[in-house]
Design a protein around this motif. Structure first.
Motif, PDB file in Angstrom:
ATOM      1  N   TRP A  81       7.373  23.417  73.763  1.00 37.14           N
ATOM      2  CA  TRP A  81       7.153  22.996  74.147  1.00 37.14           C
ATOM      3  C   TRP A  81       7.150  21.362  73.594  1.00 37.14           C
ATOM      4  N   VAL A  82       6.868  19.886  74.286  1.00 34.22           N
ATOM      5  CA  VAL A  82       6.520  19.071  74.094  1.00 34.22           C
ATOM      6  C   VAL A  82       4.678  18.462  74.754  1.00 34.22           C
ATOM      7  N   LEU A  83       3.807  17.905  74.199  1.00 36.41           N
ATOM      8  CA  LEU A  83       2.799  18.322  74.239  1.00 36.41           C
ATOM      9  C   LEU A  83       1.961  17.206  74.635  1.00 36.41           C
ATOM     10  N   ASP A  84       2.721  15.956  74.864  1.00 40.56           N
ATOM     11  CA  ASP A  84       1.913  14.331  74.275  1.00 40.56           C
ATOM     12  C   ASP A  84       3.223  13.691  76.025  1.00 40.56           C
ATOM     13  N   TYR A  85       2.278  13.553  77.431  1.00 43.78           N
ATOM     14  CA  TYR A  85       3.242  12.442  78.053  1.00 43.78           C
ATOM     15  C   TYR A  85       4.366  12.120  77.703  1.00 43.78           C
ATOM     16  N   LYS A  86       3.279  10.384  77.021  1.00 44.77           N
ATOM     17  CA  LYS A  86       4.501   9.307  76.396  1.00 44.77           C
ATOM     18  C   LYS A  86       5.423   9.746  75.281  1.00 44.77           C
ATOM     19  N   ALA A 115       7.320  12.658  75.424  1.00 46.52           N
ATOM     20  CA  ALA A 115       7.544  13.454  76.618  1.00 46.52           C
ATOM     21  C   ALA A 115       9.540  12.143  76.838  1.00 46.52           C
ATOM     22  N   LEU A 116       8.348  11.376  77.092  1.00 46.77           N
ATOM     23  CA  LEU A 116       8.802  10.178  78.002  1.00 46.77           C
ATOM     24  C   LEU A 116       9.951   9.835  76.539  1.00 46.77           C
ATOM     25  N   ARG A 129      11.214  10.213  73.962  1.00 46.67           N
ATOM     26  CA  ARG A 129      12.104  11.691  74.117  1.00 46.67           C
ATOM     27  C   ARG A 129      13.773  12.056  75.584  1.00 46.67           C
ATOM     28  N   LEU A 171       8.072  19.169  84.022  1.00 45.81           N
ATOM     29  CA  LEU A 171       7.020  18.784  83.041  1.00 45.81           C
ATOM     30  C   LEU A 171       6.624  20.009  83.929  1.00 45.81           C
ATOM     31  N   PRO A 180      10.887  19.269  77.503  1.00 46.62           N
ATOM     32  CA  PRO A 180      10.401  20.446  78.097  1.00 46.62           C
ATOM     33  C   PRO A 180       9.436  19.825  77.780  1.00 46.62           C
ATOM     34  N   LEU A 181       8.198  19.651  78.581  1.00 44.57           N
ATOM     35  CA  LEU A 181       6.678  18.917  78.802  1.00 44.57           C
ATOM     36  C   LEU A 181       5.985  20.138  79.274  1.00 44.57           C
ATOM     37  N   GLN A 182       4.934  20.274  78.659  1.00 45.14           N
ATOM     38  CA  GLN A 182       3.388  21.345  79.045  1.00 45.14           C
ATOM     39  C   GLN A 182       2.145  20.527  79.290  1.00 45.14           C
ATOM     40  N   LEU A 213       7.345  20.439  87.991  1.00 50.20           N
ATOM     41  CA  LEU A 213       7.874  19.492  88.718  1.00 50.20           C
ATOM     42  C   LEU A 213       8.703  18.469  87.204  1.00 50.20           C
TER      43      LEU A 213
END
Lengths: 33, 151
Positions: free
Chosen positions: A7-12, A14-15, A17, A27, B21-23, B44
């Protein structure tokens, strides 16, 4: 081959990547308790 | 999801290969508010601009989850007018996960994608026929109902 979902744990992050790898994002909002 | 679905070998491989994958915790702001999260798990499919293309609330078991992810990726392509890429996803759901909750919606979007990419109504008519035959009680059979009127 990954042993678990990495898992990526950072929103920005992830975007960024998703842009670089031309992928969509899964998400998952989880219960932290 | 963490106890059953995410440890599944096929789920791990699918997510790692096809998605980022984003948690996030359900109290992570401003994201929880922006995405309207009221219950967990909230799942989502979003794009690199953060736009939502598919969502679900609650547990989804492994085989159903892969079908759900494929449907979501297909819908994301569809909404970006990438109909060929979307069609591949819908076809896979229909061929490999015909028993899944996602299959009727995949049949519907396969038909609409075929129409959008070719402007031939055959895809819509086939969607109606397949949904009436295989998923007659589904929401998606109802949504395709007007297509039987097409010439």
């Amino acid at each position: 081959m990954a042993d678990k979902v990495e898992w990526v744990l950072d929103y920005k992050q992830a975007l960024d990547r998703a842009k670089i790898e031309a992928k969509f994002i899964l998400l998952d909002f989880f219960n932290p308790q | 999801m963490d106890a059953v679905t995410y440890p599944n070998r096929k789920v791990i491989d699918f997510i790692q290969n096809r998605l980022v994958p984003l948690q996030l915790a359900s109290d992570a702001e401003p994201y929880a508010t922006n995405y309207g999260v009221k219950w967990t798990p909230s799942l989502l499919i979003i794009d690199a601009e953060g736009k939502v293309h598919h969502r679900a609330t609650g547990f989804i078991p492994p085989p159903q989850f892969i079908a759900w992810l494929l449907l979501g990726i297909g819908k994301a392509f569809f909404e970006k007018d990438m109909f060929g890429e979307g069609l591949e996803c819908f076809e896979t759901v229909i061929a490999e996960y015909s028993y899944s909750d996602s299959a009727p919606e995949a049949v519907f979007f396969r038909g609409v994608s075929q129409y959008k990419s070719t402007h031939q109504i055959d895809g819509l008519k086939m969607a109606y026929r397949v949904l009436q035959e295989h998923y007659p009680g589904s929401t998606w059979a109802n949504r395709a109902y007007p297509y039987w009127l097409l010439p």
